[in-house]
Design an enzyme around this catalytic site. Structure first.
Site, PDB file in Angstrom:
ATOM      1  N   GLU A  80       0.855  -1.187   0.000  1.00 26.83           N
ATOM      2  CA  GLU A  80       0.000   0.000   0.000  1.00 26.83           C
ATOM      3  C   GLU A  80       0.898   1.247   0.000  1.00 26.83           C
ATOM      4  O   GLU A  80       1.952   1.261   0.647  1.00 26.83           O
ATOM      5  CB  GLU A  80      -0.869  -0.008   1.255  1.00 26.83           C
ATOM      6  CG  GLU A  80      -1.812   1.179   1.369  1.00 26.83           C
ATOM      7  CD  GLU A  80      -2.562   1.214   2.692  1.00 26.83           C
ATOM      8  OE1 GLU A  80      -3.677   1.766   2.717  1.00 26.83           O
ATOM      9  OE2 GLU A  80      -2.032   0.693   3.694  1.00 26.83           O
ATOM     10  N   LYS A 179     -10.440   0.544  -0.995  1.00 33.59           N
ATOM     11  CA  LYS A 179     -10.301   0.303   0.446  1.00 33.59           C
ATOM     12  C   LYS A 179     -11.522   0.826   1.197  1.00 33.59           C
ATOM     13  O   LYS A 179     -11.897   1.993   1.069  1.00 33.59           O
ATOM     14  CB  LYS A 179      -9.021   0.968   0.956  1.00 33.59           C
ATOM     15  CG  LYS A 179      -8.713   0.688   2.422  1.00 33.59           C
ATOM     16  CD  LYS A 179      -7.407   1.371   2.811  1.00 33.59           C
ATOM     17  CE  LYS A 179      -7.043   1.116   4.269  1.00 33.59           C
ATOM     18  NZ  LYS A 179      -5.799   1.830   4.644  1.00 33.59           N
ATOM     19  N   CYS A 212      -4.627  -3.248   4.302  1.00 38.72           N
ATOM     20  CA  CYS A 212      -4.172  -2.723   5.585  1.00 38.72           C
ATOM     21  C   CYS A 212      -5.243  -2.772   6.686  1.00 38.72           C
ATOM     22  O   CYS A 212      -5.573  -3.841   7.174  1.00 38.72           O
ATOM     23  CB  CYS A 212      -3.619  -1.310   5.396  1.00 38.72           C
ATOM     24  SG  CYS A 212      -2.472  -0.807   6.711  1.00 38.72           S
TER      25      CYS A 212
END
Length: 497
Positions: A80, A179, A212
């Site tokens: 990321e 995300k 993440c």
């Protein structure tokens, strides 16, 4: 007559597919990247300057991709923020963004770069995949125009998303993921209106992808595994290590074990921000991992993994996480408890005063049981059994249940819960269990120096986390990290569609 380039490439790709189909395993790679960061600025740079910075990072990533392919990798995951870094505003990130189409358009940017708006980053990533006959996973930014007919449209007329992309060995865009769980500082990006559960099929199993902070929440992470039954999760991350429970290698390995899937975790590398630690994690433990807090170097990891781990004869059995803990009477120790903070979370602790013993500590609905024997008990080191049952987080609040055997920072009990990286005490045996109210429990064992303990512990069907033969290194923590997703509070930053 020599075959044309397209024919030659098709033949190479077909051969790679056949080789993968012939095997129950595949070779995966992750690259921990020391990102080249842009100069700090309050003003947007030009698109040319933004592309120049991204090309510097892609130069490094391309070297890793070529090396991985030469070593036989079928897929590589990069981190990321790995192409342009972090610390942006909405305005300053904009020159770095591209419009990323839905993969349903069936597009190979490398061979058809002008089909959509200029997309030099997608074109280059596509060519990296195509030229090396490898799946390439990268994280970039997506921009989507909107107008006043959309009630949620931002005032600047566009949505901006933290986005993962996957290109197959022909260079075709096969996955795009926005995300869903943004970290607090990611104000340059918008929250998607709905969580996306993105999967795609490969010759070596069904893959899912998320990013993440997503790993700590139910959607889309748990949905991909429990409902959509992916075999392998791709996980670009920019993870800041937080002891004692949330270092990258520790938690990501535990999540792969708790969920029963492969997790390909690629982290950024920035020592000043405590960013290091990536790995190729499996239901049985780490196949390979890397943690380096001493240098500023990137690192390429490769490992051979099971394509369909659920079909493996060594696949771990299903666990009833509360079975053992609810079947026994409480051990002594309840009277000698004290409260201590792990960051802002208030744990109930009990000191392990003897070289061996049985302890129980309770908090809320959770009782944690520990049976242990130390190989040596140093007067300079204090260990505790701790329990936490409650909401974690200052803004985004989500429910944890944690049982932990933990080394304190010093001999003063007020230091219990503070970050510790090193220890001197080894354990001959430990068995940790808890009365968890969830099936989502992640088993962690962390040794001195932030090292994992592959093949040195096991989780029994009745929920006990046990050492096999004693610890080969001094112990920092043994933890059962439970998540009660249904008790999370509503997200304060995600606006309703």
């Amino acid at each position: 007559m020599l075959p044309s380039q397209p024919l030659l490439h098709a033949a190479v790709f077909a051969l790679a597919v056949l080789q993968a189909l012939a095997s129950d395993t595949f070779t995966a790679a992750v690259y921990e990247h020391a990102v080249i960061l842009p100069d700090a600025t309050d003003e947007p740079v030009s698109p040319d300057d933004a592309l120049a910075l991204m090309n510097k990072n892609m130069d490094v990533l391309e070297g890793a991709i070529k090396e991985a392919a030469q070593q036989g990798a079928h897929i590589i995951v990069t981190p990321e923020d790995g192409i342009y870094g972090w610390h942006f505003t909405r305005e300053t990130i904009y020159p770095y963004l591209e419009d990323i189409p839905d993969p349903a358009v069936n597009w190979i940017p490398c061979t058809d770069p002008t089909r959509f708006a200029p997309a030099p980053v997608q074109e280059r990533l596509s060519c990296m995949a195509r030229n090396n006959s490898i799946y390439v996973v990268a994280n970039i930014g997506d921009k989507k125009p909107c107008n006043s007919s959309d009630a949620g449209c931002p005032s600047d007329g566009r949505y901006q998303y933290n986005t993962d992309v996957v290109f197959d060995p022909e260079g075709k865009l096969v996955a795009r993921y926005h995300k869903y769980n943004l970290f607090r500082r990611e104000t340059q990006f918008n929250y998607p209106k709905e969580p996306e559960a993105i999967t795609f099929e490969t010759p070596f199993g069904k893959f899912g992808i998320f990013t993440c902070f997503d790993i700590l929440f139910r959607e889309p992470a748990v949905v991909l595994v429990s409902e959509l039954q992916v075999d392998t999760v791709l996980f670009p991350t920019a993870w800041m290590n937080v002891l004692p429970f949330l270092t990258a290698v520790e938690f990501h390995s535990a999540w792969a074990m708790g969920m029963g899937v492969n997790l390909l975790s690629a982290n950024t590398h920035n020592i000043s921000l405590a960013m290091t630690g990536d790995g190729l994690f499996t239901p049985e433990g780490p196949a390979a991992y890397h943690y380096d807090s001493g240098t500023e170097e990137g690192c390429l990891l490769l490992a051979e993994l099971s394509a369909q781990p659920r079909l493996s004869p060594t696949y771990p059995p299903a666990v009833n996480w509360s079975s053992f803990a609810t079947s026994i009477k409480k051990f002594p120790g309840e009277k000698d408890t004290f409260l201590g903070a792990v960051r802002r979370d208030i744990f109930t602790f009990s000191e392990l005063k003897h070289k061996a013993g049985n302890y129980t500590v309770c908090q809320g609905d959770l009782c944690c049981h520990l049976i242990y024997r130390m190989a040596n008990k140093s007067k300079d080191e204090v260990y505790v059994l701790g329990a936490f049952d409650g909401l974690h987080g200052s803004l985004i609040k989500y429910h944890w249940q944690i049982c932990t055997l933990l080394k304190c920072k010093g001999t003063d009990l007020n230091t219990c819960g503070q970050p510790v990286e090193t220890a001197q005490t080894k354990f001959e045996t430990f068995s940790l269990s808890g009365t968890f109210g969830t099936n989502y429990v992640f088993p962690e064992v962390l040794y001195s120096g932030v090292q994992l303990a592959p093949r040195e512990f096991e989780v029994l069907r009745d929920g006990r986390l046990k050492s096999k033969h004693g610890t080969s290194k001094p112990l920092v923590t043994v933890t059962l990290f439970g998540r009660l997703y249904e008790k999370d509070l509503p997200h304060p930053l995600r606006t309703a569609p």
